[in-house]
Design a protein around this motif. Structure first.
Motif, PDB file in Angstrom:
ATOM      1  N   LYS A   1      34.247  39.338  37.284  1.00  0.00           N
ATOM      2  CA  LYS A   1      34.632  40.743  37.093  1.00  0.00           C
ATOM      3  C   LYS A   1      33.453  41.655  37.415  1.00  0.00           C
ATOM      4  O   LYS A   1      32.306  41.330  37.128  1.00  0.00           O
ATOM      5  CB  LYS A   1      35.086  40.965  35.643  1.00  0.00           C
ATOM      6  CG  LYS A   1      35.532  42.385  35.322  1.00  0.00           C
ATOM      7  CD  LYS A   1      35.984  42.501  33.870  1.00  0.00           C
ATOM      8  CE  LYS A   1      36.420  43.921  33.537  1.00  0.00           C
ATOM      9  NZ  LYS A   1      36.884  44.044  32.127  1.00  0.00           N
ATOM     10  N   ILE A   2      33.757  42.826  38.017  1.00  0.00           N
ATOM     11  CA  ILE A   2      32.754  43.855  38.275  1.00  0.00           C
ATOM     12  C   ILE A   2      33.073  45.049  37.382  1.00  0.00           C
ATOM     13  O   ILE A   2      34.178  45.601  37.442  1.00  0.00           O
ATOM     14  CB  ILE A   2      32.743  44.290  39.753  1.00  0.00           C
ATOM     15  CG1 ILE A   2      32.615  43.069  40.665  1.00  0.00           C
ATOM     16  CG2 ILE A   2      31.612  45.282  39.999  1.00  0.00           C
ATOM     17  CD1 ILE A   2      31.347  42.280  40.479  1.00  0.00           C
ATOM     18  N   ARG A   3      32.107  45.441  36.571  1.00  0.00           N
ATOM     19  CA  ARG A   3      32.308  46.526  35.608  1.00  0.00           C
ATOM     20  C   ARG A   3      31.632  47.811  36.095  1.00  0.00           C
ATOM     21  O   ARG A   3      30.720  47.776  36.909  1.00  0.00           O
ATOM     22  CB  ARG A   3      31.741  46.118  34.256  1.00  0.00           C
ATOM     23  CG  ARG A   3      32.362  44.837  33.681  1.00  0.00           C
ATOM     24  CD  ARG A   3      31.505  44.257  32.580  1.00  0.00           C
ATOM     25  NE  ARG A   3      30.184  43.867  33.100  1.00  0.00           N
ATOM     26  CZ  ARG A   3      29.232  43.328  32.346  1.00  0.00           C
ATOM     27  NH1 ARG A   3      29.433  43.147  31.066  1.00  0.00           N
ATOM     28  NH2 ARG A   3      28.076  43.005  32.883  1.00  0.00           N
ATOM     29  N   ASN A   4      32.074  48.945  35.562  1.00  0.00           N
ATOM     30  CA  ASN A   4      31.493  50.227  35.943  1.00  0.00           C
ATOM     31  C   ASN A   4      29.994  50.275  35.684  1.00  0.00           C
ATOM     32  O   ASN A   4      29.236  50.853  36.463  1.00  0.00           O
ATOM     33  CB  ASN A   4      32.177  51.361  35.174  1.00  0.00           C
ATOM     34  CG  ASN A   4      33.612  51.585  35.644  1.00  0.00           C
ATOM     35  OD1 ASN A   4      33.986  51.182  36.745  1.00  0.00           O
ATOM     36  ND2 ASN A   4      34.413  52.213  34.820  1.00  0.00           N
TER      37      ASN A   4
ATOM     38  N   THR B   1      30.100  37.637  48.340  1.00  0.00           N
ATOM     39  CA  THR B   1      30.916  36.599  48.974  1.00  0.00           C
ATOM     40  C   THR B   1      30.980  35.329  48.117  1.00  0.00           C
ATOM     41  O   THR B   1      29.983  34.915  47.527  1.00  0.00           O
ATOM     42  CB  THR B   1      30.317  36.224  50.345  1.00  0.00           C
ATOM     43  OG1 THR B   1      30.315  37.368  51.186  1.00  0.00           O
ATOM     44  CG2 THR B   1      31.108  35.114  51.015  1.00  0.00           C
ATOM     45  N   GLY B   2      32.157  34.722  48.075  1.00  0.00           N
ATOM     46  CA  GLY B   2      32.281  33.392  47.494  1.00  0.00           C
ATOM     47  C   GLY B   2      32.129  33.325  45.990  1.00  0.00           C
ATOM     48  O   GLY B   2      31.589  32.345  45.473  1.00  0.00           O
ATOM     49  N   ASN B   3      32.639  34.325  45.282  1.00  0.00           N
ATOM     50  CA  ASN B   3      32.658  34.279  43.825  1.00  0.00           C
ATOM     51  C   ASN B   3      34.107  34.074  43.345  1.00  0.00           C
ATOM     52  O   ASN B   3      34.960  33.607  44.106  1.00  0.00           O
ATOM     53  CB  ASN B   3      32.053  35.562  43.256  1.00  0.00           C
ATOM     54  CG  ASN B   3      30.532  35.536  43.255  1.00  0.00           C
ATOM     55  OD1 ASN B   3      29.912  34.984  42.359  1.00  0.00           O
ATOM     56  ND2 ASN B   3      29.921  36.133  44.285  1.00  0.00           N
ATOM     57  N   LEU B   4      34.365  34.422  42.103  1.00  0.00           N
ATOM     58  CA  LEU B   4      35.708  34.276  41.526  1.00  0.00           C
ATOM     59  C   LEU B   4      36.234  35.631  41.053  1.00  0.00           C
ATOM     60  O   LEU B   4      36.992  35.711  40.089  1.00  0.00           O
ATOM     61  CB  LEU B   4      35.663  33.288  40.345  1.00  0.00           C
ATOM     62  CG  LEU B   4      35.118  31.891  40.643  1.00  0.00           C
ATOM     63  CD1 LEU B   4      34.968  31.090  39.347  1.00  0.00           C
ATOM     64  CD2 LEU B   4      36.020  31.147  41.620  1.00  0.00           C
ATOM     65  N   ILE B   5      35.847  36.678  41.745  1.00  0.00           N
ATOM     66  CA  ILE B   5      36.156  38.038  41.294  1.00  0.00           C
ATOM     67  C   ILE B   5      37.649  38.320  41.427  1.00  0.00           C
ATOM     68  O   ILE B   5      38.217  38.264  42.522  1.00  0.00           O
ATOM     69  CB  ILE B   5      35.349  39.074  42.099  1.00  0.00           C
ATOM     70  CG1 ILE B   5      33.850  38.816  41.943  1.00  0.00           C
ATOM     71  CG2 ILE B   5      35.691  40.491  41.645  1.00  0.00           C
ATOM     72  CD1 ILE B   5      32.982  39.592  42.907  1.00  0.00           C
ATOM     73  N   ALA B   6      38.269  38.623  40.296  1.00  0.00           N
ATOM     74  CA  ALA B   6      39.695  38.942  40.276  1.00  0.00           C
ATOM     75  C   ALA B   6      39.939  40.378  39.822  1.00  0.00           C
ATOM     76  O   ALA B   6      41.036  40.907  39.998  1.00  0.00           O
ATOM     77  CB  ALA B   6      40.440  37.984  39.353  1.00  0.00           C
ATOM     78  N   GLU B   7      38.908  41.017  39.263  1.00  0.00           N
ATOM     79  CA  GLU B   7      39.070  42.374  38.735  1.00  0.00           C
ATOM     80  C   GLU B   7      37.819  43.198  39.010  1.00  0.00           C
ATOM     81  O   GLU B   7      36.698  42.735  38.808  1.00  0.00           O
ATOM     82  CB  GLU B   7      39.335  42.327  37.230  1.00  0.00           C
ATOM     83  CG  GLU B   7      39.523  43.693  36.608  1.00  0.00           C
ATOM     84  CD  GLU B   7      39.733  43.643  35.094  1.00  0.00           C
ATOM     85  OE1 GLU B   7      39.813  44.724  34.485  1.00  0.00           O
ATOM     86  OE2 GLU B   7      39.793  42.527  34.537  1.00  0.00           O
ATOM     87  N   ILE B   8      38.047  44.424  39.477  1.00  0.00           N
ATOM     88  CA  ILE B   8      36.958  45.380  39.691  1.00  0.00           C
ATOM     89  C   ILE B   8      37.388  46.706  39.073  1.00  0.00           C
ATOM     90  O   ILE B   8      38.434  47.260  39.435  1.00  0.00           O
ATOM     91  CB  ILE B   8      36.652  45.592  41.182  1.00  0.00           C
ATOM     92  CG1 ILE B   8      36.267  44.266  41.841  1.00  0.00           C
ATOM     93  CG2 ILE B   8      35.530  46.611  41.363  1.00  0.00           C
ATOM     94  CD1 ILE B   8      36.052  44.374  43.347  1.00  0.00           C
ATOM     95  N   GLU B   9      36.620  47.200  38.136  1.00  0.00           N
ATOM     96  CA  GLU B   9      36.944  48.487  37.519  1.00  0.00           C
ATOM     97  C   GLU B   9      36.816  49.593  38.561  1.00  0.00           C
ATOM     98  O   GLU B   9      35.937  49.552  39.438  1.00  0.00           O
ATOM     99  CB  GLU B   9      36.021  48.734  36.326  1.00  0.00           C
ATOM    100  CG  GLU B   9      36.261  47.747  35.191  1.00  0.00           C
ATOM    101  CD  GLU B   9      35.372  48.003  33.979  1.00  0.00           C
ATOM    102  OE1 GLU B   9      34.563  48.969  34.021  1.00  0.00           O
ATOM    103  OE2 GLU B   9      35.477  47.247  32.991  1.00  0.00           O
ATOM    104  N   ASP B  10      37.698  50.595  38.460  1.00  0.00           N
ATOM    105  CA  ASP B  10      37.824  51.607  39.516  1.00  0.00           C
ATOM    106  C   ASP B  10      36.541  52.362  39.826  1.00  0.00           C
ATOM    107  O   ASP B  10      36.325  52.781  40.960  1.00  0.00           O
ATOM    108  CB  ASP B  10      38.930  52.601  39.161  1.00  0.00           C
ATOM    109  CG  ASP B  10      40.112  52.474  40.111  1.00  0.00           C
ATOM    110  OD1 ASP B  10      39.958  51.807  41.153  1.00  0.00           O
ATOM    111  OD2 ASP B  10      41.171  53.043  39.818  1.00  0.00           O
ATOM    112  N   GLY B  11      35.684  52.550  38.852  1.00  0.00           N
ATOM    113  CA  GLY B  11      34.457  53.313  39.088  1.00  0.00           C
ATOM    114  C   GLY B  11      33.256  52.470  39.432  1.00  0.00           C
ATOM    115  O   GLY B  11      32.139  52.985  39.528  1.00  0.00           O
TER     116      GLY B  11
END
Length: 266
Positions: free
Chosen positions: A104-107, A121-131
């Motif tokens: 996950k990527i957080r604001n 590249t090549g992670n497990l990112i399924a969610e990115i906060e809009d900001g």
């Protein structure tokens, strides 16, 4: 000779052994003998390899866990596993955090940063906060390839190159105008996703990759604005191969391009 030895032992040594002086001498010798205790190396080895005892990635200083060099931070295939963006030095301009376990990527991950490049590249990112990226006014290159995204966040206006190949992006997760206002965007890579339509594209684009999606139709407005006199002067490369679209059914859809889409088509 034997008689002489027997005589010396019985007349001199035996009385001395029985004396208190001899006993004290023996006791002193015993007390001065040190006992050396060696460590149990088997026990040490077990504790060293115990995952519960090992430090986690989020407990270690970033520049010990990663390589920090002249404004660039390299966190690639980090061990122990990295599941979140680490705290970055304020002077970081380029972040390469490829092939980790980030989900996950957080604001707050990039707050108050002046990043120009982010490669995840090549992670497990399924969610990115809009900001998470929208306030990065200096960001020019963003690479999110080979993750688990189904939708995109708001992107920064100065982006030049965006790569989200090999995700699970769906048309309902990508706003039709997601790229329209990115007037500096030159390279857009959205191949190997699950898109069913082409989003609106800015005039600045040089290369667009939309191969291996589920796009089944295009119109004369998709790339050419429905205007037979309009020419896309910047676009040099377009890929639509691996989609169910039949190009021969849309002869007017590409007349504004300087070259036809590359790849194999039905």
């Amino acid at each position: 000779m034997m008689q002489l030895r027997t005589l010396i032992f019985t007349s001199i040594l035996l009385p001395w052994i029985r004396s208190s002086t001899a006993k004290e001498y023996v006791e002193v010798r015993k007390s001065t003998t040190d006992t050396v205790n060696f460590p149990d190396y088997d026990t040490l080895r077990d504790s060293d390899t115990d995952p519960a005892a090992a430090p986690r990635a989020d407990e270690m200083p970033t520049c010990l866990l990663c390589v920090c060099l002249s404004g660039s931070v390299y966190c690639e295939e980090v061990s122990p596993e990295m599941s979140a963006i680490p705290a970055l030095p304020k002077e970081t301009a380029h972040l390469y955090a490829r092939f980790n376990k980030i989900t996950k990527i957080r604001n707050k991950d990039f707050a108050d940063m002046a990043l120009k490049t982010i490669d995840l590249t090549g992670n497990l990112i399924a969610e990115i906060e809009d900001g998470a990226f929208s306030k990065l006014s200096d960001l020019e290159e963003l690479i999110l390839a080979e993750n688990k995204l189904t939708k995109l966040p708001i992107l920064p206006n100065k982006l030049v190159s965006f790569n989200a190949n090999f995700n699970h992006l769906k048309t309902q997760g990508v706003k039709a105008t997601a790229f329209k206002k990115l007037t500096r965007l030159a390279y857009l890579y959205l191949g190997n996703n699950e898109l069913t339509a082409v989003p609106q594209l800015p005039e600045s684009l040089h290369a667009v990759h939309l191969h291996n999606n589920n796009i089944s139709t295009v119109t004369d407005e998709t790339f050419c604005k429905g205007n037979s006199h309009y020419i896309r002067t910047n676009m040099d490369e377009l890929r639509l191969d691996g989609n169910p679209v039949v190009l021969s059914k849309h002869p007017n859809s590409f007349i504004c391009l300087q070259s036809l889409p590359i790849g194999w088509y039905n």
